[in-house]
Write a protein that holds these residues in place. Structure first.
Motif, PDB file in Angstrom:
ATOM      1  N   THR A  43      30.414  42.617  21.508  1.00 33.63           N
ATOM      2  CA  THR A  43      30.397  42.777  22.999  1.00 33.63           C
ATOM      3  C   THR A  43      28.978  41.867  24.037  1.00 33.63           C
ATOM      4  O   THR A  43      29.265  41.258  24.946  1.00 33.63           O
ATOM      5  CB  THR A  43      30.780  43.702  24.036  1.00 33.63           C
ATOM      6  OG1 THR A  43      32.254  43.993  23.814  1.00 33.63           O
ATOM      7  CG2 THR A  43      30.689  43.764  25.812  1.00 33.63           C
ATOM      8  N   PRO A  44      28.066  42.486  23.734  1.00 31.71           N
ATOM      9  CA  PRO A  44      26.623  42.487  24.740  1.00 31.71           C
ATOM     10  C   PRO A  44      26.686  40.117  24.009  1.00 31.71           C
ATOM     11  O   PRO A  44      25.087  40.355  24.876  1.00 31.71           O
ATOM     12  CB  PRO A  44      25.534  43.201  23.723  1.00 31.71           C
ATOM     13  CG  PRO A  44      25.468  44.331  22.917  1.00 31.71           C
ATOM     14  CD  PRO A  44      27.429  44.092  23.231  1.00 31.71           C
TER      15      PRO A  44
ATOM     16  N   TYR B  93      32.229  40.626  31.043  1.00 34.37           N
ATOM     17  CA  TYR B  93      31.834  41.045  30.648  1.00 34.37           C
ATOM     18  C   TYR B  93      32.507  42.959  30.925  1.00 34.37           C
ATOM     19  O   TYR B  93      32.573  43.796  30.055  1.00 34.37           O
ATOM     20  CB  TYR B  93      30.883  41.544  31.026  1.00 34.37           C
ATOM     21  CG  TYR B  93      29.555  42.395  30.020  1.00 34.37           C
ATOM     22  CD1 TYR B  93      29.056  42.245  29.016  1.00 34.37           C
ATOM     23  CD2 TYR B  93      29.808  44.466  30.718  1.00 34.37           C
ATOM     24  CE1 TYR B  93      28.685  43.346  28.477  1.00 34.37           C
ATOM     25  CE2 TYR B  93      28.773  45.170  29.957  1.00 34.37           C
ATOM     26  CZ  TYR B  93      28.655  43.963  28.637  1.00 34.37           C
ATOM     27  OH  TYR B  93      27.687  45.567  27.644  1.00 34.37           O
TER      28      TYR B  93
ATOM     29  N   ARG C 103      36.035  43.117  31.944  1.00 40.09           N
ATOM     30  CA  ARG C 103      36.797  43.256  30.960  1.00 40.09           C
ATOM     31  C   ARG C 103      36.602  43.487  29.840  1.00 40.09           C
ATOM     32  O   ARG C 103      37.498  44.558  29.787  1.00 40.09           O
ATOM     33  CB  ARG C 103      37.597  41.948  31.185  1.00 40.09           C
ATOM     34  CG  ARG C 103      38.048  41.170  32.442  1.00 40.09           C
ATOM     35  CD  ARG C 103      38.908  41.501  33.655  1.00 40.09           C
ATOM     36  NE  ARG C 103      39.828  42.924  31.865  1.00 40.09           N
ATOM     37  CZ  ARG C 103      40.668  43.624  33.145  1.00 40.09           C
ATOM     38  NH1 ARG C 103      40.624  44.351  33.751  1.00 40.09           N
ATOM     39  NH2 ARG C 103      41.873  44.185  31.976  1.00 40.09           N
TER      40      ARG C 103
ATOM     41  N   ASP D 179      34.452  45.520  28.246  1.00 36.90           N
ATOM     42  CA  ASP D 179      33.427  46.885  28.530  1.00 36.90           C
ATOM     43  C   ASP D 179      34.131  47.816  29.398  1.00 36.90           C
ATOM     44  O   ASP D 179      33.631  47.750  30.909  1.00 36.90           O
ATOM     45  CB  ASP D 179      32.106  46.662  28.981  1.00 36.90           C
ATOM     46  CG  ASP D 179      31.472  48.328  28.249  1.00 36.90           C
ATOM     47  OD1 ASP D 179      32.182  48.993  28.254  1.00 36.90           O
ATOM     48  OD2 ASP D 179      29.885  47.996  28.514  1.00 36.90           O
ATOM     49  N   PRO D 180      34.861  48.689  28.980  1.00 31.09           N
ATOM     50  CA  PRO D 180      35.750  49.929  29.949  1.00 31.09           C
ATOM     51  C   PRO D 180      34.511  49.980  31.162  1.00 31.09           C
ATOM     52  O   PRO D 180      35.407  50.700  32.010  1.00 31.09           O
ATOM     53  CB  PRO D 180      36.292  50.639  29.050  1.00 31.09           C
ATOM     54  CG  PRO D 180      36.848  49.941  27.783  1.00 31.09           C
ATOM     55  CD  PRO D 180      35.129  49.314  27.878  1.00 31.09           C
ATOM     56  N   ARG D 181      33.431  50.279  30.666  1.00 30.67           N
ATOM     57  CA  ARG D 181      32.784  51.689  31.489  1.00 30.67           C
ATOM     58  C   ARG D 181      31.688  51.135  32.224  1.00 30.67           C
ATOM     59  O   ARG D 181      31.849  51.463  33.136  1.00 30.67           O
ATOM     60  CB  ARG D 181      31.192  51.693  30.304  1.00 30.67           C
ATOM     61  CG  ARG D 181      31.872  53.298  29.632  1.00 30.67           C
ATOM     62  CD  ARG D 181      31.122  52.976  28.270  1.00 30.67           C
ATOM     63  NE  ARG D 181      30.880  51.892  27.505  1.00 30.67           N
ATOM     64  CZ  ARG D 181      29.910  52.603  27.049  1.00 30.67           C
ATOM     65  NH1 ARG D 181      28.865  53.235  26.338  1.00 30.67           N
ATOM     66  NH2 ARG D 181      29.933  50.642  25.487  1.00 30.67           N
TER      67      ARG D 181
ATOM     68  N   ARG E 242      34.004  48.488  33.911  1.00 28.58           N
ATOM     69  CA  ARG E 242      34.594  47.598  34.706  1.00 28.58           C
ATOM     70  C   ARG E 242      34.773  48.311  36.242  1.00 28.58           C
ATOM     71  O   ARG E 242      34.493  49.163  36.838  1.00 28.58           O
ATOM     72  CB  ARG E 242      36.645  47.966  34.369  1.00 28.58           C
ATOM     73  CG  ARG E 242      37.076  47.609  33.148  1.00 28.58           C
ATOM     74  CD  ARG E 242      38.188  47.484  33.164  1.00 28.58           C
ATOM     75  NE  ARG E 242      38.086  47.252  31.531  1.00 28.58           N
ATOM     76  CZ  ARG E 242      38.878  47.216  31.263  1.00 28.58           C
ATOM     77  NH1 ARG E 242      40.324  47.852  30.924  1.00 28.58           N
ATOM     78  NH2 ARG E 242      39.434  46.809  29.594  1.00 28.58           N
ATOM     79  N   ILE E 243      35.034  46.892  37.641  1.00 34.07           N
ATOM     80  CA  ILE E 243      34.895  47.108  38.978  1.00 34.07           C
ATOM     81  C   ILE E 243      36.004  47.280  39.347  1.00 34.07           C
ATOM     82  O   ILE E 243      36.846  47.490  39.338  1.00 34.07           O
ATOM     83  CB  ILE E 243      35.242  45.956  39.021  1.00 34.07           C
ATOM     84  CG1 ILE E 243      34.026  45.220  38.700  1.00 34.07           C
ATOM     85  CG2 ILE E 243      34.844  46.198  40.752  1.00 34.07           C
ATOM     86  CD1 ILE E 243      33.884  43.432  38.922  1.00 34.07           C
TER      87      ILE E 243
ATOM     88  N   ALA F 159      37.709  49.419  42.922  1.00 32.47           N
ATOM     89  CA  ALA F 159      37.396  49.065  44.357  1.00 32.47           C
ATOM     90  C   ALA F 159      37.093  50.800  44.904  1.00 32.47           C
ATOM     91  O   ALA F 159      37.680  51.439  44.575  1.00 32.47           O
ATOM     92  CB  ALA F 159      38.568  48.719  45.065  1.00 32.47           C
ATOM     93  N   ARG F 160      36.325  50.887  45.495  1.00 35.32           N
ATOM     94  CA  ARG F 160      36.445  52.103  46.848  1.00 35.32           C
ATOM     95  C   ARG F 160      36.980  52.928  47.848  1.00 35.32           C
ATOM     96  O   ARG F 160      37.302  51.558  48.681  1.00 35.32           O
ATOM     97  CB  ARG F 160      34.535  52.539  46.595  1.00 35.32           C
ATOM     98  CG  ARG F 160      33.863  53.617  45.999  1.00 35.32           C
ATOM     99  CD  ARG F 160      32.825  54.173  45.781  1.00 35.32           C
ATOM    100  NE  ARG F 160      31.253  52.422  46.279  1.00 35.32           N
ATOM    101  CZ  ARG F 160      30.789  52.602  47.039  1.00 35.32           C
ATOM    102  NH1 ARG F 160      31.099  53.712  47.882  1.00 35.32           N
ATOM    103  NH2 ARG F 160      30.674  51.837  47.075  1.00 35.32           N
TER     104      ARG F 160
END
Ligand code: ATP
Ligand code: ATP
Ligand code: MG
Ligand code: MG
Lengths: 270, 331, 269
Positions: B252-253, B319, B321, B323-325, B327-328, B330-331
């Motif tokens: 991933t990186p 990225y 997509r 790395d689940p940590r 993930r964007i 929305a607030r």
């Protein structure tokens, strides 16, 4: 005097469902409390009730969805730059998962010195000596200062986290299950250290724990959380002696105890 | 998510505008007078003035820059009356050397650079990752040491040395490959492949060596993670353990680095294209710099900046997509 | 009936820059079917290394000597293939520090499912159902939806329960639990202990249970092993260790337990 004041802190997590549907989950729901100068406020409660989330919000590691945070009378909810750096120097966190919060590629010495370097503080004596002293205080072998986190046991790693938090002389230390992986005698030693620092330097603690006996020993006030809310907040004597909330009572009733018969026999032999 | 994308898009536009502005300042106001350049040796002051008028060089700087910038989106007219030349959007002006539309030149050459970049990328990803992975799994063995020694050596050979050496050996001495020419795939697939093979190899070598070392380091770190111990405790097959649990965290990186490297290559491989005489964006850049052909220099600079900036956004999106940590939400 | 697990003279040695270091020295104990052996002791005394040795999962640089037999199979001498068949199926382990023990890139549902399918096969859908059932069993709220979440989206205690669900999904004959309830509140802890006791009774699961909570050990363990600095200082029935401790260290440990009924001292004034 109030050191930190949390007002109506709320955190909602949004997650995507399997069909792309969004679901908001309120992990912390309008939580308010004060931490006074030099006191220990314990937070206990159900697993998943939002204790760690609250801790991360008051440490400014997680943005609250709503609510405000004051530190030393100053609103720090949106603090940035210099104000945030000052806050970080004053507030340290010991995390629940020891290994995930230590950089695996840094030696213990480097981990312990990192906060000092960030804060631009020069320790008395050399950095190395300071790191060794910190290790000794939490009961670690100072000869292991050049080891990496993976070379320690769970309880040892946890103590590295504690030593790191104490390195910069913070005003507030947030301990999230900070002593849960320690055997009772080392635990007693660490708790003694925390208390001594409180007496000597006036540290305040927010102490999250599941071990109610430990909480009872160390805290002046206790907050009980369940399902994202504080259901009860009072002095230690009140919460343990005269619990008002139903959940608190269930909790106290479930504390495991050693067979009193065994205890009696052991005392007799001694 | 929508807000995030809008924010990123605004950022991209702003950065490209600034790149435009700075390259314009550097190439149009700090370099020799373009009118003199175009006019050539047999030149009269009247002729220079006329060229200035047509190019709008007699106007104040803000007007000149706006003319150029607006031209990219709306097209622009040069000269007036009978001499009027309309340059359709996206207008990047005309080459001082050949009078060709710069945009047309870019469109013509971009496929060549893209072919070079894509082919090389496929090669280096494959070789780099496989070699790195094998080295990590066999850490400390002779294979690991040999591969890493080779990788260290390989990444220190300059591209032009490798290009010239390959060309000398394969084309001149052994004559197994023809001299590269930029033939389209549809015309002659075999010749296409033979022509691009050497540029691919040359470009891929350095990157493959770098990626092999990166992959090895990341995989070794991942293998030491606690979750790998959990994976082993499940009794999964070693292949599945490695593929599922080690590879994704380790690679991933690398996608981030790859995205940036690839985007930079799309802007033209200067040395490789020049050595092999491939008419790509890189060679165009080299030629235009040699001849101080300012509109072309500007265009290649802008193009490179464009790819890098867009590449950055794409990398970030990919990225989130992977790395689940991160993930964007929305607030 | 023969014992489920036999550990004899287990020694774990790390080769370090300063030469070999024994972190576990001559530890011996046995676990019978439907029996729970509790291991307690100093932090850093080699409890986790002992359990990792049984699983054949010692970290790089560590080697085990002695005998470990699971149901007659020699674990230390087993081929990688034999070990793979044992792990996850016949013996499984709940690791200390659940966050770092779960792969951050995959949903918890998938991480449990792959274990189930590696040993039991079957379709993904069928495995999914088993997984959801396992998560429900450990008291995770809303298991259908939460199976699709990633480890970082759970609380510490929830992750710990996910590790427990994972270890139990193939109904192993031996469960090694390394501090499985440290992040649980006492009510959830009681629920988990009850679940483990039920499994022990119903399926005869043997258990090695490591914890610092001596009250928990006293309620769940049939026999107790006390460790200190890699050595086994005491080994006996729970009653003997708690009521008639022989070793000074054990006595000291039992004396240091903070008790909920102790009188409070000055701090809480
Ligand atoms: N990133 C996240 N996304 C979605 N939900 C989350 C996320 N982080 C935490 N949660 C949920 O929020 C709730 C509160 O979590 P938190 O970690 O604060 O609990 P806790 O009180 O510390 O519990 P424990 O004692 O088990 O550690 C839990 O139900 C958890 O599943
Ligand atoms: N890679 C290593 N190299 C050298 N020593 C190590 C390494 N890993 C662990 N150790 C040492 O081995 C000893 C035993 O570790 P182990 O994890 O078994 O302790 P533990 O009893 O589980 O402690 P805890 O209760 O704190 O988890 C510790 O003193 C630790 O420092
Ligand atoms: Mg927590
Ligand atoms: Mg351990």
């Amino acid at each position: 005097m109030t050191l930190l004041r949390a007002k109506d802190l709320t955190k909602r997590f949004v997650s995507r469902g399997p069909l792309g549907a969004k679901a908001a989950f309120t992990a912390v729901d309008r939580v308010s409390f004060d931490v006074r100068l030099g006191e220990t406020l314990a937070v206990v409660g159900e697993s998943g009730s939002g204790k760690s989330t609250t801790a991360r919000m008051i440490a400014k590691l997680l943005e609250p969805s709503e609510g405000t945070l004051e530190f030393e009378g100053e609103d720090v909810t949106r603090a940035k730059g210099a104000a945030l750096a000052r806050f970080r120097g004053n507030v340290q966190v010991v995390f629940q998962d020891p290994f995930s919060s230590l950089n695996p590629r840094h030696t213990v010495e480097r981990i312990l010195m990192a906060p000092l370097v960030y804060q631009g503080i020069a320790p008395h004596g050399s950095r190395r000596a300071h790191a060794k002293e910190l290790m000794e205080r939490v009961g670690l072998d100072p000869d292991h200062s050049l080891r990496y986190p993976a070379q320690f046991s769970g309880g040892q790693a946890q103590r590295i986290g504690i030593a790191r938090a104490l390195a910069v002389n913070p005003k507030l230390v947030i301990c999230d299950e900070a002593v849960s992986a320690l055997d009772v005698s080392v635990q007693a030693q660490v708790i003694e250290l925390l208390r001594r620092l409180q007496h000597e330097s006036g540290f305040s603690y927010v102490f999250i724990a599941h071990d109610l006996a430990v909480v009872r020993q160390i805290a002046q006030r206790v907050a009980v959380m369940s399902k994202g809310r504080i259901v009860e907040l009072g002095t230690t004597a009140q919460v343990f002696g005269d619990p008002r909330d139903e959940y608190t009572r269930t909790l106290l009733a479930a504390i495991p105890r050693i067979d009193p018969e065994w205890e009696r026999r052991r005392r007799e032999r001694a | 998510m929508a807000r995030y994308l809008a924010g990123r898009a605004a950022g991209v536009v702003l950065i490209l505008f600034l790149v435009c502005l700075f390259t314009f300042i550097i190439f149009f106001t700090l370099s020799p007078d373009p009118a003199v350049m175009i006019c050539g040796k047999t030149c009269t002051p009247e002729r220079i003035d006329q060229i200035r008028g047509v190019l709008g060089l007699d106007e104040p700087f803000p007007a000149q820059f706006l003319g150029f910038f607006a031209g990219i989106f709306a097209g622009r007219d040069y000269g007036e009356g009978a001499n009027l030349v309309h340059c359709a959007a996206p207008c990047l002006g005309y080459s001082f050397q050949t009078n060709q539309s710069v945009w047309d030149m870019v469109v013509e050459r971009l496929p060549v650079s893209a072919t070079v970049a894509i082919g090389a990328a496929v090669l280096w990803l494959f070789i780099g990752i496989v070699a790195g992975l094998l080295s990590a799994v066999k850490e400390g063995t002779w294979w690991d040491r040999a591969a890493m020694g080779l990788a260290l050596g390989g990444s220190s050979i300059p591209n032009y040395v490798l290009a010239l050496a390959l060309q000398y050996v394969l084309v001149v001495q052994l004559q197994v490959l023809p001299f590269p020419q930029a033939v389209p795939f549809s015309d002659d697939p075999a010749l296409w492949f033979q022509s691009y093979l050497m540029p691919w190899l040359v470009l891929a070598t350095g990157y493959a060596c770098l990626y092999a070392r990166l992959t090895r380091a990341n995989v070794i770190d991942t293998l030491a993670e606690n979750f790998m111990r959990t994976a082993r405790s499940k009794g999964l097959s070693p292949a599945l353990t490695l593929r599922r649990h080690a590879l994704r965290p380790a690679l991933t990186p690398i996608t981030t680095i790859f995205g940036m490297d690839f985007a930079a290559l799309l802007g033209g491989a200067l040395i490789t294209e020049t050595v092999f005489g491939l008419n790509g964006v890189g060679k165009m850049a080299a030629d235009s710099i040699a001849k101080n052909d300012q509109p072309v220099i500007m265009a290649v600079t802008l193009l490179a900046a464009f790819f890098v900036v867009i590449g950055n956004v794409v990398v970030d999106l990919v990225y989130t997509r992977l790395d689940p940590r991160v993930r964007i939400t929305a607030r | 009936m023969s014992d489920l697990l036999v550990v004899e003279d287990l020694t774990v040695t790390f080769s370090t820059a300063r030469g070999p270091v024994d972190v576990v020295k001559d530890v011996s104990f046995t676990v019978g079917r439907d029996e729970t052996v509790g291991i307690v002791g100093e932090s850093g005394s080699g409890k986790s290394m002992t359990s990792l040795a049984i699983m054949g999962l010692l970290p790089k640089g560590a080697a085990a000597r002695g005998t470990i037999r699971l149901d007659g199979t020699d674990v230390l001498g087993a081929s990688p293939r034999e070990l793979r068949q044992l792990r996850g199926d016949r013996m499984s382990m709940i690791f200390q520090d659940p966050l770092s023990s779960l792969n951050p890139y995959y949903t918890v549902g998938l991480q449990i499912e792959e274990l189930y399918r590696a040993h039991r096969g079957g379709s993904r859908a069928a495995a999914r159902e088993v997984v959801v059932g396992a998560l429900r069993q450990v008291g995770l709220p809303d298991p259908e939806r939460r199976a699709g979440h990633y480890p970082h989206q759970f609380s510490g205690g929830q992750r710990q329960r996910i590790m427990i669900a994972m270890a139990l999904v193939c109904s192993p004959s031996l469960l090694i639990a390394d501090e499985p309830t440290t992040a649980l509140d006492v009510t959830v802890q009681a629920q988990i202990l009850r679940l483990l006791a039920d499994l022990r009774e119903q399926s005869g699961m043997g258990m090695v249970f490591i914890t610092h909570d001596l009250a928990v050990i006293s309620s769940i363990a049939t026999r107790v092993l006390v460790m200190r600095r890699g050595e086994q200082v005491e080994y006996g029935t729970a009653e003997q260790v708690f009521a008639e401790p022989r070793h000074d260290y054990t006595r000291m440990l039992l004396d240091s337990i903070p008790r909920i009924d102790d009188p409070l001292d000055e701090v809480s004034a």
